[in-house]
Enzyme design. Structure first.
Site, PDB file in Angstrom:
ATOM      1  CE  LYS A   1      37.761  35.943  73.736  1.00  0.00           C
ATOM      2  NZ  LYS A   1      38.180  34.902  72.780  1.00  0.00           N
TER       3      LYS A   1
ATOM      4  CB  CYS B   1      12.894  33.089  73.338  1.00  0.00           C
ATOM      5  SG  CYS B   1      12.274  33.931  71.882  1.00  0.00           S
TER       6      CYS B   1
ATOM      7  CD  GLU C   1      41.020  29.843  63.902  1.00  0.00           C
ATOM      8  OE1 GLU C   1      41.330  30.880  63.311  1.00  0.00           O
ATOM      9  OE2 GLU C   1      40.791  29.805  65.122  1.00  0.00           O
TER      10      GLU C   1
ATOM     11  CD1 TRP D   1      16.653  38.902  69.866  1.00  0.00           C
ATOM     12  CD2 TRP D   1      16.164  37.360  68.330  1.00  0.00           C
ATOM     13  NE1 TRP D   1      17.382  39.179  68.741  1.00  0.00           N
ATOM     14  CE2 TRP D   1      17.109  38.258  67.778  1.00  0.00           C
ATOM     15  CE3 TRP D   1      15.719  36.304  67.537  1.00  0.00           C
ATOM     16  CZ2 TRP D   1      17.603  38.131  66.493  1.00  0.00           C
ATOM     17  CZ3 TRP D   1      16.208  36.181  66.245  1.00  0.00           C
ATOM     18  CH2 TRP D   1      17.151  37.089  65.741  1.00  0.00           C
TER      19      TRP D   1
ATOM     20  CG  HIS E   1      53.224  28.306  42.597  1.00  0.00           C
ATOM     21  ND1 HIS E   1      53.567  28.347  41.267  1.00  0.00           N
ATOM     22  CD2 HIS E   1      52.160  27.464  42.687  1.00  0.00           C
ATOM     23  CE1 HIS E   1      52.718  27.603  40.572  1.00  0.00           C
ATOM     24  NE2 HIS E   1      51.865  27.042  41.417  1.00  0.00           N
TER      25      HIS E   1
ATOM     26  CD  GLU F   1      45.245  33.746  69.114  1.00  0.00           C
ATOM     27  OE1 GLU F   1      44.728  32.716  68.624  1.00  0.00           O
ATOM     28  OE2 GLU F   1      44.616  34.765  69.332  1.00  0.00           O
TER      29      GLU F   1
ATOM     30  NE  ARG G   1      18.536  31.882  75.749  1.00  0.00           N
ATOM     31  CZ  ARG G   1      18.741  30.631  75.339  1.00  0.00           C
ATOM     32  NH1 ARG G   1      19.659  29.905  75.916  1.00  0.00           N
ATOM     33  NH2 ARG G   1      18.023  30.112  74.380  1.00  0.00           N
TER      34      ARG G   1
ATOM     35  CE  LYS H   1      42.992  30.201  68.005  1.00  0.00           C
ATOM     36  NZ  LYS H   1      41.891  30.695  67.223  1.00  0.00           N
TER      37      LYS H   1
ATOM     38  CG  ASN I   1      12.507  29.724  74.477  1.00  0.00           C
ATOM     39  OD1 ASN I   1      11.821  30.707  74.721  1.00  0.00           O
ATOM     40  ND2 ASN I   1      13.585  29.399  75.174  1.00  0.00           N
ATOM     41  N   GLY I   2      11.273  28.945  70.228  1.00  0.00           N
ATOM     42  CA  GLY I   2      11.243  28.183  68.978  1.00  0.00           C
ATOM     43  C   GLY I   2      10.288  28.830  67.993  1.00  0.00           C
TER      44      GLY I   2
HETATM   45  C1  AGP Z   1      41.672  34.565  67.625  1.00  0.00           C
HETATM   46  O1  AGP Z   1      42.120  33.504  68.364  1.00  0.00           O
HETATM   47  C2  AGP Z   1      41.974  35.907  68.114  1.00  0.00           C
HETATM   48  N1  AGP Z   1      41.916  36.090  69.471  1.00  0.00           N
HETATM   49  C3  AGP Z   1      41.580  37.066  67.220  1.00  0.00           C
HETATM   50  O2  AGP Z   1      42.060  36.802  65.943  1.00  0.00           O
HETATM   51  C4  AGP Z   1      40.094  37.433  67.126  1.00  0.00           C
HETATM   52  O3  AGP Z   1      39.405  36.442  66.426  1.00  0.00           O
HETATM   53  C5  AGP Z   1      39.961  38.802  66.450  1.00  0.00           C
HETATM   54  O4  AGP Z   1      40.579  39.769  67.238  1.00  0.00           O
HETATM   55  C6  AGP Z   1      38.533  39.186  66.172  1.00  0.00           C
HETATM   56  O5  AGP Z   1      37.793  39.288  67.343  1.00  0.00           O
HETATM   57  P1  AGP Z   1      36.226  39.326  67.318  1.00  0.00           P
HETATM   58  O6  AGP Z   1      35.758  38.030  66.770  1.00  0.00           O
HETATM   59  O7  AGP Z   1      35.826  39.567  68.739  1.00  0.00           O
HETATM   60  O8  AGP Z   1      35.834  40.477  66.422  1.00  0.00           O
END
Ligand code: AGP
Length: 611
Positions: A606, A2, A484, A76, A507, A491, A27, A488, A101-102
Site C-alpha cells: 500500500k 478543523c 489510471e 487547522w 504510430h 494491478e 483530519r 487498475k 469550522n469553515g
Molecule cells: C495505485 O493503485 C497504487 N497503489 C500506487 O500506484 C500508488 O498510487 C503509488 O504507490 C503512490 O502512492 P502514494 O499516493 O501513497 O504516494
C-alpha cells in the site's frame, strides 16, 4: 482541517469531548481547545493548547473540570498562526463560547464594525467575530441564544459549521450549518454534536445529519431543527458498530467499499473550501496567499496513481489557470538535474505521504529555488505534509485497498481547487470561477449517478476475464484517465494493460489490435470527441473489440460496433474525475472473476516506503 465536538448531558462531558477530539485527529490540526460550563458554579471554563490533543487532555486533567454542557475543537490554522489565542473555542464576555469550522469571508468588515461598538479582539481569526455578534444580539437586543444565532447567520458570508454555548442558558447547544458539515448524535437523556460522526462513535449509534442552512437547538432531552425559520424533521440514521475506515461493512472488499465512498469523501474534501460561488482560498492555510501571489508555473511530482492525478492537473492548470505545468515521476525527478523556472511552485501528490521516492524528490526540491513546496496528501501527520511548506489535505479517510480509488478522485478535487485559486491571478474571471464551483457542487451527486452503472459494468467485465492484454485510449485529459484505468486493471487482475493517447494508435500500437484485444475508450462529450471517434474507427476496421465509456449524448449508437456504457452528461471539467470511476469498477469486477486477491494484489504494498 478543523473538527467540532459538543455535548449536553446529565454527566460530566469533559472526557467525551476530549475523546471526540482524539477521534478527529486524523483530519490534521495544529491546536485544540475545550469550553465547559462547570456544574458547581456555572463558570465558563475554557482551556486551549497548541499541538496535540494529548497536551490539551493533560491540561484538562490538571484542572479537574466537571460540567454537563461543553464544546471542543481542533483547529487547522487559516487566519492567524497556530496559537492559544487563535485556537477555538472563542469566548465573548465570559458568557458565550463558540467553535467554528469553515471560513467567514466578510470577517474583516464585521470585525471593524464590532470594534466600533467597543468589542476587543484577542485572536487574529475570522471566527471571533461570530461569538461577539452573538454576544451583541443577546445582551444589547435581548435575544435568546437561538434567536441570536438565527439573526446572526444572515450577516455571515462564507462557510460555517458552528456550535455555541451560553452561561445564561447552560442546558443547550445551538448549532448552525452552511457549507461545513455537522451531525447531531442522539443519546438517551443526552445529546451530542460533531463535524464528523466518527467523533461520537463512543457515545451513540444514532445520528441526524443537518442539511445546508439548518440551525438546531440541542438540549439533553430535545432536539429542535429549523430550516428557513420553520421547525423541520430530519431522519435519524442508525449506524451499527463503530464508524470507521478499517472494516468492510457490507462490502466484500475494501476496494469496492472505497469506490462507493467516493461521493461522500469528495463532499468531505469540498466542505469548508468552497462557498456557493468560489473557492475559499484561506482553506489552503495561513501561508498560502502570499505564496500563490508569486506563482507563475507549477512543477508536480508523484508516483503511480498520484502521478496520474498530476497529469490531469497539467491540463487544468494550462487550460483553466493559464500557467505552465511540468509533471514528473518522483523516482525519475530525484536523480535528474533540474532547472527551476523562477516563480515555480513545487507540488507533491501522495495518498500516504510516505512514498520514499516522492519524499526524496521533496527533499531534493527543498534545496532548489522553488518559491515553496505544497503537498496534496491524505495523511495529516505524514512526513510529506510535515516537510512541505504547506499542504491541502484530501479527506478520503483511510484507504486500505492497495489499488488507490477514493484517494485519486479526492486528489483531483483538491488539485482543481488549487487550479482555480492560481487561475484567479492569471485571468480566470469571477464568472468563470463561479461556473466551475457550481460544477463542483454537483460532483457528489454525479458520482452517485455514475455508480448506478455498476451492474452493467459487471456484465461487461466477463469479456475481459479470459484476456491477456487490453488497450485503454483517451484524448486530452482523458489520456491520464485511460492510464489510471490500465494501471487498475494490471494491478488487481494481472492482465497486461497499456494506455495510449488515441491519436498515437497508428504510430505503432495499432499493430496489436485483433479480435482478442479489448480496447477501452474514454469518451466524454468534449471538444476532442470527433477526433476520438476517428481513432476508434481505425480500431473497428481492424476487427478490434471496442468498449466505450461514453456520454449518453455522444452519438455512439451503433451497438454492433461498440459495447457501450452510457454515462450521464457531465461538465467537461469534471469528466476526468467521473470517468475514472467506471474504470475502477471494471478492474474490480474483472479481478473478482479471475479470483485474485483484490485488496492485497501480489507483489505490491500500500505504501512504498523503500526505493
Ligand atoms: C495505485 O493503485 C497504487 N497503489 C500506487 O500506484 C500508488 O498510487 C503509488 O504507490 C503512490 O502512492 P502514494 O499516493 O501513497 O504516494
Amino acid at each position: 482541517m478543523c473538527g467540532i465536538v459538543g455535548a449536553v448531558a446529565q454527566r460530566n462531558v469533559t472526557g467525551i469531548l476530549v475523546e471526540g477530539l482524539k477521534r478527529l485527529e486524523y483530519r490534521g490540526y495544529d491546536s485544540a481547545g475545550v469550553a465547559v460550563l462547570e456544574t458547581e458554579n456555572n463558570h465558563l471554563k475554557c482551556l486551549k493548547s497548541v499541538g496535540k490533543v494529548n497536551q490539551l487532555a493533560e491540561k484538562v486533567a490538571q484542572n479537574d473540570i466537571d460540567g454537563q454542557t461543553g464544546i471542543a475543537h481542533t483547529r487547522w490554522a487559516t487566519h492567524g498562526v497556530p496559537s492559544e489565542d487563535n485556537a477555538h473555542p472563542h469566548v465573548s464576555g465570559d458568557r458565550f463560547a463558540l467553535v467554528h469550522n469553515g471560513i467567514i469571508e466578510n470577517y474583516s468588515a464585521l470585525r471593524k464594525s464590532l470594534q466600533q461598538d467597543g468589542y476587543q479582539f484577542i485572536s487574529e481569526t475570522d471566527t471571533e467575530v461570530v461569538v461577539h455578534l452573538i454576544h451583541k444580539l443577546c445582551t444589547k437586543n435581548g435575544l435568546s441564544l437561538l434567536e441570536a444565532v438565527k439573526t446572526m447567520v444572515k450577516d455571515l458570508h462564507g462557510a460555517y459549521g458552528l456550535c455555541v454555548i451560553d452561561k445564561e442558558q447552560p442546558d443547550r447547544l445551538i448549532v448552525a450549518r452552511s457549507g461545513s458539515p455537522l451531525v447531531i448524535g442522539v443519546g438517551i437523556g443526552e445529546n451530542f454534536v460533531a463535524s464528523d460522526p466518527l467523533a461520537l462513535g463512543q457515545v451513540t449509534d444514532q445520528y441526524i445529519y443537518l442539511e445546508e442552512g439548518d440551525i438546531a437547538e440541542v438540549t439533553k432531552d430535545n432536539i429542535d431543527i429549523f430550516a428557513n425559520g420553520e421547525i423541520v424533521n430530519r431522519e435519524v440514521t442508525r449506524i451499527r458498530g463503530e464508524i470507521d475506515d478499517v472494516t468492510k461493512g457490507d462490502y466484500g472488499h475494501f476496494m469496492l467499499k472505497e469506490i462507493y465512498e467516493q461521493s461522500r469523501v469528495i463532499q468531505n474534501t469540498l466542505n469548508g473550501r468552497i462557498s456557493a460561488e468560489h473557492v475559499l482560498e484561506e482553506s489552503f492555510g495561513v501561508k498560502a496567499k502570499a505564496i500563490f501571489d508569486q506563482i507563475t508555473s507549477v512543477q508536480i511530482v508523484a508516483c503511480g496513481t498520484s502521478h496520474h492525478a498530476g497529469l490531469i492537473t497539467k491540463y487544468w492548470l494550462e487550460s483553466i489557470a493559464g500557467i505552465p505545468c511540468h509533471v514528473d515521476i518522483a523516482s525519475d525527478y530525484r536523480y535528474r538535474r533540474i532547472i527551476v523556472q523562477p516563480g515555480t511552485l513545487f507540488v507533491t501528490i501522495s495518498q500516504s505521504g510516505e512514498t520514499a521516492d516522492t519524499l526524496a524528490a521533496l527533499r531534493y526540491a527543498n534545496e532548489l529555488s522553488y518559491v515553496a513546496s505544497m503537498a496534496i496528501c491524505n495523511v495529516a501527520t505524514s512526513s510529506l505534509v510535515r516537510e512541505s511548506d504547506f499542504s491541502l489535505l484530501t479527506m478520503a479517510g483511510r484507504e486500505i485497498g492497495v489499488a488507490s480509488t477514493k484517494a485519486f478522485t479526492t486528489q483531483l478535487v483538491a488539485l482543481l481547487l488549487m487550479t482555480l485559486v492560481l487561475g484567479r491571478r492569471h485571468g480566470l474571471t469571477e464568472e468563470k470561477e463561479s461556473g466551475y464551483v457550481h460544477d463542483l457542487h454537483k460532483l457528489p451527486a454525479l458520482v452517485t449517478d455514475v455508480l448506478k452503472q455498476d451492474t452493467a459494468i459487471q456484465q461487461l467485465s466477463i469479456q475481459f476475464a479470459d484476456k491477456h492484454h487490453a488497450l485503454f485510449l483517451g484524448r486530452g485529459p482523458q489520456y491520464p484517465v485511460a492510464k489510471e484505468g490500465a494501471l487498475k486493471l494490471k494491478e488487481i487482475s494481472y492482465i497486461h494493460a497499456e494506455a495510449y493517447p488515441a491519436g498515437e494508435l497508428k504510430h505503432g500500437p495499432l499493430a496489436l489490435v485483433d479480435d482478442r484485444m479489448p480496447v477501452v475508450a474514454v469518451a466524454p462529450n468534449d471538444e476532442l470527441l470527433g477526433k476520438l471517434k476517428g481513432n476508434l474507427a481505425e480500431v473497428s476496421a481492424r476487427g478490434g473489440k471496442l468498449f466505450v465509456f461514453a456520454d449518453e449524448s455522444a452519438g455512439f449508437d451503433d451497438e454492433e460496433e461498440y459495447q457501450l456504457i452510457k454515462l450521464p452528461a457531465v461538465p467537461e471539467v469534471l469528466a476526468p474525475i467521473l470517468y475514472t470511476i467506471p474504470l475502477q469498477l471494471l478492474s474490480y469486477h474483472v479481478a473478482i472473476l479471475k479470483g485474485t486477491d483484490v485488496d492485497h494484489p501480489r507483489n505490491l504494498a500500500k505504501s512504498v516506503t523503500v526505493e
